[in-house]
Design an enzyme around this catalytic site. Sequence first.
Site, short mmCIF file in Angstrom:
data_model
loop_
_atom_site.label_atom_id
_atom_site.label_comp_id
_atom_site.label_asym_id
_atom_site.label_seq_id
_atom_site.Cartn_x
_atom_site.Cartn_y
_atom_site.Cartn_z
N LYS A 20 10.30 56.03 -10.28
CA LYS A 20 9.89 54.87 -11.07
C LYS A 20 10.86 53.72 -10.85
O LYS A 20 10.46 52.57 -10.64
CB LYS A 20 9.89 55.28 -12.55
CG LYS A 20 9.70 54.14 -13.50
CD LYS A 20 10.28 54.50 -14.87
CE LYS A 20 10.21 53.32 -15.81
NZ LYS A 20 8.84 52.96 -16.18
N ASP A 604 -4.21 52.72 -34.51
CA ASP A 604 -4.60 52.81 -33.11
C ASP A 604 -5.05 54.21 -32.73
O ASP A 604 -4.38 55.19 -33.06
CB ASP A 604 -3.39 52.47 -32.21
CG ASP A 604 -2.97 51.02 -32.34
OD1 ASP A 604 -3.85 50.16 -32.50
OD2 ASP A 604 -1.76 50.75 -32.27
N HIS A 646 -7.87 50.53 -32.50
CA HIS A 646 -7.82 50.04 -31.13
C HIS A 646 -7.91 51.21 -30.17
O HIS A 646 -7.36 52.27 -30.42
CB HIS A 646 -6.52 49.27 -30.89
CG HIS A 646 -6.23 49.06 -29.44
ND1 HIS A 646 -6.94 48.17 -28.68
CD2 HIS A 646 -5.36 49.66 -28.60
CE1 HIS A 646 -6.50 48.23 -27.43
NE2 HIS A 646 -5.55 49.12 -27.36
N HIS A 699 -2.66 44.88 -18.04
CA HIS A 699 -1.93 45.78 -17.14
C HIS A 699 -1.47 45.07 -15.89
O HIS A 699 -0.86 45.67 -15.01
CB HIS A 699 -2.81 46.98 -16.77
CG HIS A 699 -3.24 47.75 -17.99
ND1 HIS A 699 -4.40 47.47 -18.66
CD2 HIS A 699 -2.63 48.75 -18.66
CE1 HIS A 699 -4.50 48.27 -19.71
NE2 HIS A 699 -3.44 49.06 -19.73
N CYS A 731 -5.04 45.15 -24.61
CA CYS A 731 -4.12 46.20 -25.07
C CYS A 731 -2.83 45.53 -25.52
O CYS A 731 -2.72 44.31 -25.49
CB CYS A 731 -3.89 47.22 -23.94
SG CYS A 731 -3.17 48.78 -24.51
N1 GLN Z 1 -0.48 48.82 -30.96
C1 GLN Z 1 -0.16 49.33 -29.67
C2 GLN Z 1 0.50 48.26 -28.82
O1 GLN Z 1 0.11 47.14 -28.90
C3 GLN Z 1 -1.37 49.86 -28.96
C4 GLN Z 1 -1.01 50.38 -27.58
C5 GLN Z 1 -2.10 51.14 -26.88
O2 GLN Z 1 -3.24 51.03 -27.18
N2 GLN Z 1 -1.78 51.92 -25.91
O3 GLN Z 1 1.38 48.51 -28.04
ZN ZN Z 2 -4.52 49.85 -25.76
#
Ligand code: GLN
Ligand code: ZN
Length: 765
Positions: A20, A604, A646, A699, A731
């Site tokens: 990594k 989440d 989420h 991402h 995200c």
């Molecule tokens: N609340 C989390 C964040 O914003 C959600 C992350 C996720 O869905 N993997 O980091």
């Molecule tokens: Zn997410």
Amino acid sequence: MTYTSTLIGYPYIGDDREWKKALEAFWRHELIEEDFQAKLKSIRLSRIEKQLQLGVDVVTVGDFTFYDRMLDTALMFGLVPKRFNWQGGKVDLHTYYSVARGNKSAVASEMTKWFNTNYHYIVPEYEGQTLQITENKVLADFLEAKAAYDIIAKPTLIGPYTFFKLTKGYSKLTQVEYLLALLPLYAQVIQELVDAGAHWIQLEEPSLVTTLDPEDLKLVQEIYSQLATTVPAAKLMLQTYFEALCSYETLITLPVQGFGLDFVHGYKGNIESLRKFGFPNDKVLAVGVVNGRDIWRSNLAEVNATIQAIEKLGDAKELWIQPSSNLQHVPISTSLEVKMDPVLKQALAFADEKIVEIIQITKFRNNQDGIHHHNFSESMKTIEALKNHPIRQNKIIQQAVQTVSMQDFARHSDFTQRQKLQQQALALPLFPTTTIGSFPQSDEVKRNRNAWRKKQLSNEDYETFIEQETKRWINLQEDLDIDVLVHGEFERTDMVEYFGEKLTGFAFTEKAWVVSYGSRCVKPPIIYGDVAWASSITVKESAYAQSLTKRFVKGMLTGPVTILNWSFVRDDISRKDVAYQIALALRREVEALETAGISIIQVDEPALREGLPLRKEEWGDYLDWAVNSFKLATSSVKDETQIHTHMCYCEFNDFIEPISELDADVISIETSRSHGELISSLQVNPYTKGIGLGVYDIHSPRVPSEEEMLAIMRDSLQVLDRHQFWVNPDCGLKTRKEPETLAALANMVVATKKLRQEVKESISR
Ligand code: GLN
Ligand code: ZN
């Protein structure tokens, strides 16, 4: 009978995540390509060396990658999406990482979950490109291992059926042309391996454990009979994992020389098939008997009994003994853990310890050890000791789980009623803008946390720092004019650890990393005891953030199913019971947030979908308790309190109903890498509660334009009512840098304002 020890694959991240670190240094231009290549080569070889030292009979190569193995396979066949302007020939690292991560002018390829694991692969895109072999990397790895250690390793490839199934972009019409182009290339890669002296070639076909219809079966048969005719000299080990082989009686006759079956996760199905249909006496059977997905020591007496049963049921001409899947899903070695509860540590087996188990059992079966029962009783003793651990004796919580009732799952009123009350209480504008929770974990945040962990920074100084950072971001969000704010999650590294640390029943590791996607690794906690709420977890941070602003700040929790699915979980009670224990603990936290004046609480559940069993017929049972766990955690609040959730990487098509059953007032989901598909599935299955469709991909470091996001929003409004629609990135933003985050969010807010204007005009017209 002879027994051979081997692996399907071994982790590539390095004992100390050297892999990594090298990737990220290369991306930051801190490593030139030559040094980067040298570093990766040394990591690649040291894993082989370790396996040889531990005594693995047949070492596997091709399980190493520069980012992701599906991506490697795609690019090996020249499947580079056209937007990257690749001109043919060997795919250079710049193009390789552009496909994976996006660049200034092109978005990254979609990423999605690898079967039911927490690993995410890059989805190959077929756009009618002319396929060609760009580079036989597996061959290079094979020759490298041969040169370095004088071994004939077993090359592994993602098998043609699985690769074909997981590619997107072809239609019923073009799929034949795609397959016809693909198969000769597979044959060529395999032939080159054979010519170089490979004895066995492993083709990984996890798609063969999913439900296959007659058409699929025919396709598998065609693919393998073509391979058998084009590369007759190759010895193919058709490797399955994660479940039992589907349609065993048909597939087991495929013209390959060996089959790998999972006798851990597919134990029931595979044993049943063996009992009914036996095993062909001209094939080698590779038996996955040590769990490649969990971290617990095997009961070696049981493993031995399983092998004996398999031997009796089938006529396999030879047995290979191996873990049930690639070991990339487990951490590398328990020996790297120095601070751990010794009772727990002794009951654990990570990759290296699993290899030791494989070797022990292989030697025992080959009778190289004489009769050697004491190995077996040793593993049983450690399991017994953990069972009697005080951390597993919380009678109150055990009792509470048994007495949960229907009422505990339901909100006071239904959604329509709640929506009215919430709109009165919150008075949010049309298309409220928000973010998913985390803001960039800058070097400064990481530095401070590390210093605090090493006790170089006092608790007070650390808390002051977190508060400053929270305050700075509350101000930034107000400046951006975002409607519903978040505190930024600066106090947490990942979504589970912070919660686990404050609940009972969890253990944390120092070095137990596993790869999640690309260079991103996670360190899942271990749930080894009863889980209970001990003190408030997030109230202080949320209340502080709320005190700084007149706008609403969302409380931010990780849901019970995600905590479960992203941990390594005890296997002495059911997953459902563990999930309910966590849910009851979170229920108290949700209530504490509400009492502290938080009006919007996001729980989440990004990992809800990944817990789905691979076989559809088992979905119902899982979804029942998973959905109930979420409801158990969130349903005790007032109607006016808005519950958000989420999810990420959500293939929505078959999933809208369970999502709706969570009864969350608002859900935000990842969509920007697969936007079109989501819109069409919403057309078929309408969704009626609040929903935020991610309007850009977090991402990738790329900053999307206003216009791009506006286009996505306009599309979404085709299938959603305007009163349902929320605007947010897809995200959390913790992995991004601050400048790109601010730029993207600024564009997002401007786009939203334009959309509001457009809608206003269209209404007044
Ligand atoms: N609340 C989390 C964040 O914003 C959600 C992350 C996720 O869905 N993997 O980091
Ligand atoms: Zn997410």
